[in-house]
Scaffold this motif. Structure first.
Motif: not given
Ligand code: ADP
Length: 185
Positions: A20-21, A43, A130, A132, A134-136
């Motif tokens: 977890d960042i 994130v 990372a 873009s 995920g949702v992108y």
């Protein structure tokens, strides 16, 4: 003197961890934000939840001043990290993945600008998600290849304060892809 010159040119360490960042004790954590800077899911949501309201307050100030139109895709900007262990959050905006247009230069730019902004702060360690991926909608394998290539290229541009770049991946699959990419010469 020669010893300090050797330090200046020491290669930056690159690594990939699963985690977890928001929990990373590094100088900078990079946020995969959106242009509004006013919060989102993934994130971005995790960073604002864990970091507290100070981060969003500074984002709002940026929107009221220098970034009236929002943060352009491919660019990056720093704020406080609130109560996170990191010193700063560097917000960047990756492109939404598209099949018909090549948006890779914008994703490369998001990584490069994040490193430039971090180096401008004198940061020695940076954690990236990372961007873009995920949702992108960026495909996982290309996301890993492009991230590692873009970070290596940005670091090769010249000596900087940056000693460590850590990719922090949320899933085993992404972690394996990034680790494989980093193990290539
Ligand atoms: P984008 O909109 O740029 O695609 P997302 O936040 O939707 O950004 O996803 C980017 C990547 O970050 C995804 O691989 C997602 O699984 C991952 N992610 C989500 N939460 C965290 C977190 N707390 N730490 C690290 N990575 C995370």
């Amino acid at each position: 003197d020669p010893s300090s010159r050797a330090e200046d040119t020491a290669p930056t360490r690159l690594e990939a961890v699963r985690g977890d960042i928001t929990r990373q004790s590094v100088d900078v954590i990079v946020n995969a934000a959106n242009s509004s800077l006013l919060g989102g899911g993934g994130v971005d949501g995790a960073i604002h939840r864990a970091g507290g309201p100070e981060i969003l307050a500074e984002c709002r100030e940026l929107r009221a001043g220098a970034l009236r139109e929002g943060l352009p895709t491919g660019d990056a900007v720093a704020t406080t990290a609130g109560r996170l262990p990191a010193r700063w959050v560097v917000h960047t905006v990756g492109p939404v993945y598209a099949v018909r247009t090549d948006r890779r230069p914008l994703l490369e730019s998001a990584y490069r600008r994040s490193i430039e902004v971090s180096a401008g702060l004198g940061a020695r360690s940076i954690a990236f998600p990372a961007v873009s991926a995920g949702v992108y909608g960026w495909p996982p394998d290309d996301s890993a290849r492009l991230a590692v290539t873009a970070v290596r290229a940005a670091l090769a541009a010249g000596p900087s304060s940056v000693e460590l770049v850590r990719f922090v991946l949320f899933s085993d699959e992404m972690h394996e892809l990034f680790a494989a990419e980093l193990s290539r010469p």
